[in-house]
Design an enzyme around this catalytic site. Structure first.
Site, short mmCIF file in Angstrom:
data_model
loop_
_atom_site.label_atom_id
_atom_site.label_comp_id
_atom_site.label_asym_id
_atom_site.label_seq_id
_atom_site.Cartn_x
_atom_site.Cartn_y
_atom_site.Cartn_z
CB SER A 274 -0.88 0.03 1.25
OG SER A 274 -1.56 -1.17 1.43
CD1 TRP B 221 3.18 -10.58 -2.07
CD2 TRP B 221 1.84 -12.13 -2.97
NE1 TRP B 221 2.96 -11.54 -1.13
CE2 TRP B 221 2.13 -12.50 -1.65
CE3 TRP B 221 1.01 -12.96 -3.74
CZ2 TRP B 221 1.64 -13.66 -1.07
CZ3 TRP B 221 0.52 -14.11 -3.15
CH2 TRP B 221 0.84 -14.45 -1.83
CD GLU C 146 -5.10 -3.78 -10.27
OE1 GLU C 146 -5.52 -2.66 -10.58
OE2 GLU C 146 -4.86 -4.69 -11.09
NE ARG D 215 -7.19 10.32 -2.32
CZ ARG D 215 -6.14 9.61 -2.73
NH1 ARG D 215 -5.85 9.52 -4.01
NH2 ARG D 215 -5.41 8.94 -1.87
C1 LIG Z 1 -2.78 -12.71 -5.97
C2 LIG Z 1 -2.09 -11.39 -5.94
C3 LIG Z 1 -1.62 -10.84 -7.11
C4 LIG Z 1 -0.93 -9.62 -7.11
N1 LIG Z 1 -0.45 -9.11 -8.29
C5 LIG Z 1 0.32 -7.98 -8.26
C6 LIG Z 1 0.93 -7.49 -9.46
O1 LIG Z 1 0.75 -8.05 -10.55
N2 LIG Z 1 1.75 -6.42 -9.38
C7 LIG Z 1 1.99 -5.76 -8.20
O2 LIG Z 1 2.74 -4.80 -8.20
N3 LIG Z 1 1.42 -6.21 -7.04
C8 LIG Z 1 0.59 -7.29 -7.04
N4 LIG Z 1 0.02 -7.76 -5.88
C9 LIG Z 1 0.34 -7.09 -4.61
C10 LIG Z 1 -0.79 -6.23 -4.08
O3 LIG Z 1 -1.01 -5.11 -4.91
C11 LIG Z 1 -0.44 -5.84 -2.62
O4 LIG Z 1 -0.53 -7.03 -1.88
C12 LIG Z 1 -1.37 -4.77 -2.10
O5 LIG Z 1 -1.06 -3.51 -2.64
C13 LIG Z 1 -1.30 -4.65 -0.55
O6 LIG Z 1 0.02 -4.52 -0.13
P1 LIG Z 1 0.58 -5.47 1.03
O7 LIG Z 1 0.20 -6.86 0.72
O8 LIG Z 1 2.01 -5.15 1.19
O9 LIG Z 1 -0.21 -5.04 2.34
P2 LIG Z 1 0.16 -3.82 3.30
O10 LIG Z 1 0.27 -2.58 2.53
O11 LIG Z 1 1.29 -4.23 4.17
O12 LIG Z 1 -1.16 -3.77 4.21
C14 LIG Z 1 -1.41 -4.70 5.27
C15 LIG Z 1 -2.75 -4.34 5.92
O13 LIG Z 1 -2.69 -3.02 6.48
C16 LIG Z 1 -3.71 -2.21 5.92
N5 LIG Z 1 -3.21 -0.84 5.74
C17 LIG Z 1 -2.06 -0.46 5.13
N6 LIG Z 1 -1.94 0.87 5.14
C18 LIG Z 1 -3.06 1.35 5.77
C19 LIG Z 1 -3.57 2.65 6.09
N7 LIG Z 1 -2.90 3.77 5.72
N8 LIG Z 1 -4.75 2.74 6.74
C20 LIG Z 1 -5.46 1.64 7.06
N9 LIG Z 1 -5.05 0.39 6.78
C21 LIG Z 1 -3.88 0.24 6.14
C22 LIG Z 1 -4.03 -2.84 4.58
O14 LIG Z 1 -5.33 -2.48 4.13
C23 LIG Z 1 -3.91 -4.32 4.92
O15 LIG Z 1 -5.08 -4.75 5.55
C24 LIG Z 1 -0.72 -8.95 -5.87
C25 LIG Z 1 -1.23 -9.49 -4.68
C26 LIG Z 1 -1.91 -10.69 -4.70
C27 LIG Z 1 -2.44 -11.26 -3.42
#
Ligand SMILES: Cc1cc2nc3c(=O)[nH]c(=O)nc-3n(C[C@H](O)[C@H](O)[C@H](O)COP(=O)(O)OP(=O)(O)OC[C@H]3O[C@@H](n4cnc5c(N)ncnc54)[C@H](O)[C@@H]3O)c2cc1C
Length: 402
Positions: free
Chosen positions: A134, A158, A365, A383
């Site tokens: 994120s 990922w 996404e 925003r």
């Molecule tokens: C099957 C799959 C395919 C994917 N394909 C791609 C791809 O092709 N290309 C690519 O670049 N990425 C891809 N991703 C990655 C995906 O975009 C990320 O997993 C996503 O952006 C979330 O990031 P993270 O997993 O690091 O979670 P984190 O950002 O670490 O978040 C963890 C938790 O904290 C919460 N959180 C974080 N920040 C805040 C905030 N400010 N306020 C409140 N809550 C918050 C989140 O909502 C979540 O619940 C894929 C993921 C999956 C599972």
């Protein structure tokens, strides 16, 4: 432009083509592919034969030249089969090809977009890293200029189609001191020395898809492969997500359709207390919730397509559509398992796969939480969208290739 909720004959034909393809070439095999964690590479060949790899890319760049809602139709119908195939189109067309169309130079479009739109090459999108999802500005991949090249070092994780794609749009810091304004976007080819990939095993869902890590070990990327200008990478990533989220939301509509199909059938087959379970009001409540989710999500998705057709910005609308449609799809899949009772808990029926598959789109996404924040910030006035140097071109109705 008048509001029109009817599909054109071309769109109806497209839906029927994708539906037939899914029913014949995905449905009979998907249970086995999902169990084995097998991604069938032939699916891309078949999608290319059907001209579905660049459905809304203008004909001059190798696509079908259909409108943006036609891409939504393809995504809906593919996800009715399985989320893995819609995810593939989301990254190939939504995140990669449309980004090239919006930001690429003419040379980049000819070299990368044209073969992608024809389905001869596959595109993917590398933003997420082990310590940055994120929070995009926390990426640590770097790109250091060395003469006519940038040297890329770092790791992504990922990444959908990590072992399959030929081309990746990759985000890296060219100037860390400028924070997110120091991120740049690059087109990286799999064959460039120092590039490698590795699939992630043990996923909850999208098991018939390919997701994993990318590694950059002194990858020399020609300066011609810088997408946009140095420092424009963050904006490029966000605008790519405007397109990707539209396709994810459309796919969620397809998943709700699949949940409804399976549930309605089961409601008529299964009897308890002397009547079909569909006659019980609490079961009807779940069916009604699915129907509401389907109709609401569709309207949100097609509104985004309508705006895109006119070349208008969709950051706010795509975020809302993605958030709401994916939440409804996740709820519909949960309800579908509930309606099937214990049978829903086994892979004798497809609904357990739907539930597992419905989870990733609530995460990727932009998570549910991130979209909630985005929507609140728009409403509260915290925003505003700043103008972009390049916009996604509007749909040109004269360019349809049939
Ligand atoms: C099957 C799959 C395919 C994917 N394909 C791609 C791809 O092709 N290309 C690519 O670049 N990425 C891809 N991703 C990655 C995906 O975009 C990320 O997993 C996503 O952006 C979330 O990031 P993270 O997993 O690091 O979670 P984190 O950002 O670490 O978040 C963890 C938790 O904290 C919460 N959180 C974080 N920040 C805040 C905030 N400010 N306020 C409140 N809550 C918050 C989140 O909502 C979540 O619940 C894929 C993921 C999956 C599972």
């Amino acid at each position: 432009m008048m509001m029109n909720f009817d599909f054109t004959p071309e769109q109806e034909m497209l839906r029927s083509t994708v539906r037939k393809f899914v029913d014949k070439e995905i449905m009979p095999y998907i249970k086995e592919w999902d169990e084995r964690g097998y991604f069938d590479p032939n699916i891309f060949k078949r999608l290319a034969e059907l001209n579905l790899m660049g459905v809304c890319i203008p004909e001059e760049y190798g696509g079908m030249g259909m409108d943006y809602n036609s891409l939504a139709i393809v995504c809906e119908e593919l996800e009715r089969g399985d989320t893995a195939f819609r995810t593939a189109v989301s990254v190939h067309t939504g995140l990669n090809s449309l980004t090239l169309l919006q930001w690429g130079t003419e040379e980049q479009k000819q070299k990368y977009l044209v073969p992608q739109a024809k389905g001869e090459k596959i595109g993917a999108f590398g933003l997420t890293e082990p310590n940055a999802g994120s929070d995009v500005a926390s990426i640590s991949t770097t790109a250091v200029r060395d003469g006519d090249y940038y040297i890329l070092n770092g790791q992504k994780t990922w990444i959908s189609l990590c072992d399959i794609a030929d081309h990746f749009i990759v985000f890296a810091y060219t100037d860390k001191s400028k924070k997110h304004r120091g991120i740049s976007a690059f087109i990286v080819e799999r064959t460039m020395p120092g590039f490698s990939s590795k699939a992630i095993k043990g996923k909850l869902g999208i098991r018939a898809g390919n997701t994993g890590e990318l590694f950059f070990d002194n990858v020399r990327v020609p300066k011609e492969n810088l997408l946009g200008k140095e420092g424009e990478g963050f904006k490029i990533a966000m605008s790519a997500l405007d397109n990707g989220r539209f396709t994810v939301a459309a796919g969620a509509v397809g998943l709700i359709m699949a949940c409804l199909e399976a549930s309605v059938k089961y409601c008529h087959e299964r009897k308890t207390f002397g009547k079909e379970i569909g006659r019980h009001q609490l079961v009807q409540q779940m069916i009604a919730r699915m129907e509401a989710g389907l109709q609401i999500s569709r309207l949100l998705v097609y509104k985004v397509g309508f705006l895109k057709n006119q070349g208008r910005r969709t950051t706010r609308e795509a975020s809302l559509a993605k958030w709401i449609a994916c939440d409804f799809a996740n709820q519909a899949a949960d309800d579908a398992v509930q309606i099937h009772g214990a049978y829903g808990y086994s892979n004798e029926y497809p609904v357990e796969r739907y539930l597992r598959n419905s989870k990733a789109p609530v995460i990727y996404e932009g998570t549910r939480e991130i979209h909630t924040i985005i929507q609140a910030e728009y409403v509260l006035g915290y925003r505003q969208d700043k103008p972009l140097r390049k916009m996604l071109p509007p749909w040109n109705p004269d360019s349809v290739k049939l």
